[in-house]
Design a protein around this motif. Structure first.
Motif, PDB file in Angstrom:
ATOM      1  N   ASN A 196       0.564  -1.075  -0.031  1.00  0.00           N
ATOM      2  CA  ASN A 196      -0.021  -0.265   0.068  1.00  0.00           C
ATOM      3  C   ASN A 196       0.851   1.513   0.523  1.00  0.00           C
ATOM      4  N   THR A 197       1.901   0.869  -1.075  1.00  0.00           N
ATOM      5  CA  THR A 197       2.613   2.151  -0.546  1.00  0.00           C
ATOM      6  C   THR A 197       3.532   2.785  -2.281  1.00  0.00           C
ATOM      7  N   GLU A 227       5.220   6.073  -4.388  1.00  0.00           N
ATOM      8  CA  GLU A 227       5.946   7.451  -4.479  1.00  0.00           C
ATOM      9  C   GLU A 227       5.310   8.688  -5.857  1.00  0.00           C
ATOM     10  N   ASP A 264      -3.933   6.318  -7.819  1.00  0.00           N
ATOM     11  CA  ASP A 264      -3.732   4.975  -7.219  1.00  0.00           C
ATOM     12  C   ASP A 264      -4.606   4.699  -7.087  1.00  0.00           C
ATOM     13  N   THR A 307       6.086  10.657   3.092  1.00  0.00           N
ATOM     14  CA  THR A 307       7.434  10.622   4.438  1.00  0.00           C
ATOM     15  C   THR A 307       7.999  11.982   2.917  1.00  0.00           C
ATOM     16  N   SER A 338       7.853   9.301  -0.489  1.00  0.00           N
ATOM     17  CA  SER A 338       6.969   8.074  -0.815  1.00  0.00           C
ATOM     18  C   SER A 338       5.624   8.679   0.082  1.00  0.00           C
ATOM     19  N   TYR A 339       4.788   7.570  -0.051  1.00  0.00           N
ATOM     20  CA  TYR A 339       3.177   7.747   0.410  1.00  0.00           C
ATOM     21  C   TYR A 339       2.949   5.900   0.840  1.00  0.00           C
ATOM     22  N   VAL A 340       2.347   6.321   2.144  1.00  0.00           N
ATOM     23  CA  VAL A 340       1.221   5.207   2.065  1.00  0.00           C
ATOM     24  C   VAL A 340      -0.163   5.204   2.261  1.00  0.00           C
TER      25      VAL A 340
END
Length: 103
Positions: free
Chosen positions: A30-31, A33, A48, A60, A98-100
């Protein structure tokens, strides 16, 4: 984006074991960029398929310039499959995060 999933009614024992083992190892798929738009843009669209109307999206910073924008960006809209990130305009092209996606 390619990541391992299971059919809605489950899968064979080996497939289920693989997915569960990956989850326990922190591989929750579930990540991603993203780099914020430059050139005076004040929004960037994050596409996404895992994003939903109630998703929480956590960022982040991956660059020094991105770190300077953390406190001034927010999600202004969420839809099925996308979210709009509102942020100050800037000419910097290396605001990479980066993302979740949760939920």
């Amino acid at each position: 984006m390619t990541y391992r999933t299971l059919p809605p009614m489950g899968g064979d024992q080996r497939a289920v074991a693989e997915v569960v083992r990956n989850i326990m190892d922190g591989k929750t798929n579930n990540t991603g960029e993203i780099t914020l738009s430059a050139g005076g843009a004040t929004t960037t669209t994050l596409n996404d398929e895992r994003i939903g109307y109630g998703s929480a999206i956590i960022f982040t910073p991956l660059t020094v310039n991105a770190a300077g924008f953390v406190g001034s960006m927010y999600i202004s809209a969420r839809n099925k499959g996308s979210a709009v990130i509102a942020h100050p305009s800037n000419t910097l092209s290396d605001r990479k995060f980066s993302y979740v996606v949760v939920g």
